[in-house]
Design a protein around this motif. Structure first.
Motif, PDB file in Angstrom:
ATOM      1  N   LYS A   1       0.759  -1.247   0.283  1.00 22.22           N
ATOM      2  CA  LYS A   1       0.012  -0.055   0.323  1.00 22.22           C
ATOM      3  C   LYS A   1       0.922   1.059   0.165  1.00 22.22           C
ATOM      4  O   LYS A   1       0.653   1.826   0.106  1.00 22.22           O
ATOM      5  N   LYS A   2       1.925   1.236   0.293  1.00 22.49           N
ATOM      6  CA  LYS A   2       2.839   2.614   0.468  1.00 22.49           C
ATOM      7  C   LYS A   2       2.423   3.017   1.112  1.00 22.49           C
ATOM      8  O   LYS A   2       2.291   4.555   1.175  1.00 22.49           O
ATOM      9  N   ASP A   3       1.765   2.998   2.715  1.00 19.78           N
ATOM     10  CA  ASP A   3       0.759   3.610   3.508  1.00 19.78           C
ATOM     11  C   ASP A   3       1.850   4.070   4.761  1.00 19.78           C
ATOM     12  O   ASP A   3       1.503   3.318   5.061  1.00 19.78           O
ATOM     13  N   HIS A   4       2.358   4.932   4.665  1.00 22.92           N
ATOM     14  CA  HIS A   4       4.304   5.520   5.633  1.00 22.92           C
ATOM     15  C   HIS A   4       3.119   5.871   6.774  1.00 22.92           C
ATOM     16  O   HIS A   4       3.719   5.139   8.719  1.00 22.92           O
ATOM     17  N   ALA A   5       2.287   6.390   6.953  1.00 22.41           N
ATOM     18  CA  ALA A   5       1.748   6.893   7.809  1.00 22.41           C
ATOM     19  C   ALA A   5       0.610   5.956   8.907  1.00 22.41           C
ATOM     20  O   ALA A   5       1.366   5.011   9.970  1.00 22.41           O
ATOM     21  N   THR A   6       0.057   4.623   8.136  1.00 21.47           N
ATOM     22  CA  THR A   6      -0.244   3.404   8.966  1.00 21.47           C
ATOM     23  C   THR A   6       0.921   2.627   9.581  1.00 21.47           C
ATOM     24  O   THR A   6       0.591   2.328  10.349  1.00 21.47           O
ATOM     25  N   ALA A   7       2.000   2.286   8.727  1.00 22.85           N
ATOM     26  CA  ALA A   7       2.659   1.420   9.301  1.00 22.85           C
ATOM     27  C   ALA A   7       3.512   2.045  10.208  1.00 22.85           C
ATOM     28  O   ALA A   7       4.126   1.092  11.033  1.00 22.85           O
ATOM     29  N   GLY A   8       3.419   3.467  10.435  1.00 18.84           N
ATOM     30  CA  GLY A   8       3.731   4.488  11.689  1.00 18.84           C
ATOM     31  C   GLY A   8       3.263   4.120  12.813  1.00 18.84           C
ATOM     32  O   GLY A   8       3.554   3.562  13.951  1.00 18.84           O
ATOM     33  N   LYS A   9       1.627   3.334  12.060  1.00 20.84           N
ATOM     34  CA  LYS A   9       1.312   3.923  13.669  1.00 20.84           C
ATOM     35  C   LYS A   9       1.614   1.949  14.077  1.00 20.84           C
ATOM     36  O   LYS A   9       1.338   1.944  15.548  1.00 20.84           O
ATOM     37  N   ILE A  10       1.727   1.341  13.075  1.00 17.81           N
ATOM     38  CA  ILE A  10       1.602   0.086  13.501  1.00 17.81           C
ATOM     39  C   ILE A  10       2.881  -0.470  14.141  1.00 17.81           C
ATOM     40  O   ILE A  10       2.994  -0.922  15.115  1.00 17.81           O
ATOM     41  N   VAL A  11       3.703  -0.373  14.208  1.00 10.76           N
ATOM     42  CA  VAL A  11       4.821   0.677  15.159  1.00 10.76           C
ATOM     43  C   VAL A  11       4.307   0.381  16.294  1.00 10.76           C
ATOM     44  O   VAL A  11       4.693   0.252  17.291  1.00 10.76           O
ATOM     45  N   VAL A  12       4.027   1.978  16.190  1.00  7.85           N
ATOM     46  CA  VAL A  12       3.564   2.318  18.143  1.00  7.85           C
ATOM     47  C   VAL A  12       2.507   1.075  18.558  1.00  7.85           C
ATOM     48  O   VAL A  12       2.836   0.737  19.786  1.00  7.85           O
ATOM     49  N   MET A  13       1.633   0.562  17.696  1.00 13.41           N
ATOM     50  CA  MET A  13       0.835  -0.112  18.296  1.00 13.41           C
ATOM     51  C   MET A  13       1.968  -1.736  19.242  1.00 13.41           C
ATOM     52  O   MET A  13       1.252  -2.341  19.479  1.00 13.41           O
ATOM     53  N   MET A  14       2.967  -1.961  17.855  1.00  9.50           N
ATOM     54  CA  MET A  14       4.096  -3.110  18.671  1.00  9.50           C
ATOM     55  C   MET A  14       3.848  -2.338  19.924  1.00  9.50           C
ATOM     56  O   MET A  14       5.249  -3.620  20.930  1.00  9.50           O
ATOM     57  N   GLY A  15       3.789  -1.119  20.592  1.00  8.45           N
ATOM     58  CA  GLY A  15       5.372  -1.061  21.450  1.00  8.45           C
ATOM     59  C   GLY A  15       5.991  -0.774  22.011  1.00  8.45           C
ATOM     60  O   GLY A  15       6.856  -0.401  22.681  1.00  8.45           O
ATOM     61  N   ALA A  16       6.542  -0.697  20.219  1.00 13.10           N
ATOM     62  CA  ALA A  16       7.935  -0.255  20.951  1.00 13.10           C
ATOM     63  C   ALA A  16       9.067   0.975  20.394  1.00 13.10           C
ATOM     64  O   ALA A  16      10.177   1.041  20.715  1.00 13.10           O
ATOM     65  N   VAL A  17       8.202   2.107  20.502  1.00  5.65           N
ATOM     66  CA  VAL A  17       8.660   3.179  19.633  1.00  5.65           C
ATOM     67  C   VAL A  17       8.238   3.903  21.191  1.00  5.65           C
ATOM     68  O   VAL A  17       7.811   4.271  21.726  1.00  5.65           O
ATOM     69  N   GLY A  18       9.634   4.986  22.294  1.00  4.54           N
ATOM     70  CA  GLY A  18       9.638   4.965  23.592  1.00  4.54           C
ATOM     71  C   GLY A  18       9.530   7.039  22.435  1.00  4.54           C
ATOM     72  O   GLY A  18       8.822   7.683  23.705  1.00  4.54           O
ATOM     73  N   ASN A  19      10.243   6.963  21.472  1.00  3.26           N
ATOM     74  CA  ASN A  19      10.174   8.855  20.619  1.00  3.26           C
ATOM     75  C   ASN A  19       9.345   8.859  19.957  1.00  3.26           C
ATOM     76  O   ASN A  19       9.657   8.955  19.044  1.00  3.26           O
TER      77      ASN A  19
END
Length: 494
Positions: A333-351
């Motif tokens: 989909k090349k939907d990078h905004a959605t990809a960013g949200k998925i990474v956050v959902m994984m609980g991996a992002v601190g910043n």
């Protein structure tokens, strides 16, 4: 696949607690080795480098001296630069797991306890001298009475008790370390608990055998798995501490000259390796966690034989779903905004950064992955880009994701040896596999959306029914009041 299968279900391995005197004895040994390490550091104080570098440089030797538990823990550190830092991980990569063979009398006693007889009676022939010996187990050649040649993996006698004592010490140490801020950031207690579970599982060879059977069944369900093989397990000669397997000869996967000499197709071998990681890790959540060349051979039929299933990576269903969604968002989909949200959902992002900036950074990382010349890219270079991105966002990747990433680095090496001009995303068989994979993801999304709509409709109906019930109650109350008023208005007889 396997003969006389004993169990169809994966079990949870646990180690018994050792008595306090045993733990105290191991604490004494551990303290002595720590003191020796400190002495070595003192002797190097006059040399170049910071004090921290000198301490870190001596820790691997201390772990080696402390024995199998710490050697295994050192291997975890070596494969987890995201958690422990690149300098420390680099130091531990030189840690070797080689020890002298166990006492033959103790080995014979183990056979009697686990399989009920001497190896001379259990096998037609048994080579007393192991051809490989490590901290947890050693491996012998043998021949069955029926004539099949096998290898017998034997757990080192007494190792469970020693490991259990060491794990108790590590758990106490992790509790103390978490009193400091660094220990909290590393989640020291969680790291040790996860390590203890994995090591306990590695000490039960029945679980390793079950992993072999389950994993290869997943692989053989697809045509891409036709070139994958694991040794047959002989369950009637397998126990918690003894694993008897088919003996398979072949060529190491990194011996590219011999593989070409025998006329085997290097591209097909590489495709099978990549398939094993995608299919095992992202679809089934079970993948081989140690794909170094010593565990991969090519047999006489040109199939890859996977050995040593003591280290298996497991990805839980939620993380698998998120990873598949991430791949779909980035590459399809090349939907990078959605990809960013998925990474956050994984609980991996601190910043967490603004959504637009995060999408831009992900697009910069993902765009090269969508090129048809992906076969020309280096997984190592992709790894560096990912590390830079992870550092910017303070990403803490779960150990299982780091582990599967390490396997891709192994595969990259074999790809350059066996199929240097092959382009993965131009291969019709592999692109077809990915297309079907993405269709499944889209189908999952459709099912999820349908369920959401059904739940929404159900909620709407529930609300409507609730409103209708409320109205009915209100009308009922109104009728009651009307009747009461009617009764009041009726003339009273004198």
């Amino acid at each position: 696949m396997s003969t006389t299968r004993k169990s169809q279900h994966r079990q949870i391995a646990k180690l018994d607690r050792v008595p306090l005197p045993v733990e105290a004895a191991r604490i004494g040994v551990t303290g002595w080795q720590v003191t020796r390490t400190g002495a070595r550091v003192v002797t190097k104080l006059v040399g170049r480098g910071s004090l921290q570098q000198k301490i870190v440089g001596q820790i691997p030797q201390a772990f080696s001296d402390l024995g199998p538990t710490y050697v295994k823990f050192g291997q975890i550190i070596a494969s987890s630069p995201g958690a422990f830092g690149e300098p420390m991980s680099r130091e531990f990569r030189s840690l070797l797991d080689r020890v002298p063979p166990a006492d033959p009398d103790a080995v014979h006693k183990l056979f009697r306890e686990d399989l009920g007889d001497e190896p001379a009676n259990l096998f037609k022939s048994f080579d007393e001298k192991p051809f490989a010996s490590a901290s947890i187990a050693q491996v012998h050649y043998a021949t069955l009475h029926s004539g099949e040649e096998v290898v017998v993996k034997i757990q080192r006698p007494g190792i469970r008790r020693r490991v259990a004592a060491d794990l108790q010490i590590l758990k106490r140490g992790a509790w103390l370390v978490e009193r400091a801020k660094l220990g909290q950031r590393l989640s020291a207690q969680d790291v040790v608990a996860d390590f203890a579970d994995n090591l306990a599982e590695e000490l039960d060879f029945r679980l390793e055998a079950q992993s072999m059977d389950a994993w290869v069944a997943h692989m053989h369900a697809s045509p891409l798995g036709k070139n994958i093989r694991v040794p047959q397990v002989y369950w009637n000669l397998t126990s918690e501490r003894v694993l008897t397997m088919e003996r398979i000869t072949g060529v190491r996967i990194d011996d590219d000259a011999e593989i070409r000499k025998r006329g085997f197709d290097g591209t097909e071998l590489v495709k099978a390796l990549l398939f094993s990681l995608f299919e095992g890790g992202l679809r089934h959540g079970l993948f081989h966690g140690d794909l170094h060349a010593g565990n991969l051979y090519v047999d006489d039929d040109g199939k890859i034989v996977f050995f040593d299933f003591g280290i298996m990576g497991r990805i839980d269903p939620r993380t698998r779903w998120l990873l598949r969604e991430l791949v779909h968002a980035l590459l399809v989909k090349k939907d990078h905004a959605t990809a960013g949200k998925i990474v956050v959902m994984m609980g991996a992002v601190g910043n967490v950064k603004p959504e637009a900036q995060a999408a831009k950074d992900l697009e910069k990382f993902a765009t090269p992955l969508t090129m048809t010349s992906l076969g020309d890219l280096s997984y190592a270079e992709i790894g560096k880009q990912l590390s830079t991105l992870a550092e910017a966002y303070d990403v803490k990747l779960p150990r299982e994701l780091v582990l599967i990433g390490k396997q891709f680095l192994y595969v990259e090496r074999y790809m350059k040896l066996l199929a240097p001009r092959w382009q993965m995303m131009s291969d019709p068989q592999l692109t077809g596999y990915f297309a079907n994979f993405m269709v499944e993801i889209s189908r999952e999304e459709h099912v999820t959306d349908e369920r959401s709509r059904e739940e929404h409709v159900t909620d709407e109906r529930s609300r409507e029914e609730h409103v209708t019930d409320e109205r009915s109650r209100e009308e009922h109350v109104t009728d009651e009041r009307s009747r009461e008023e009617h009764v009041t208005d009726e003339p009273v007889e004198s």
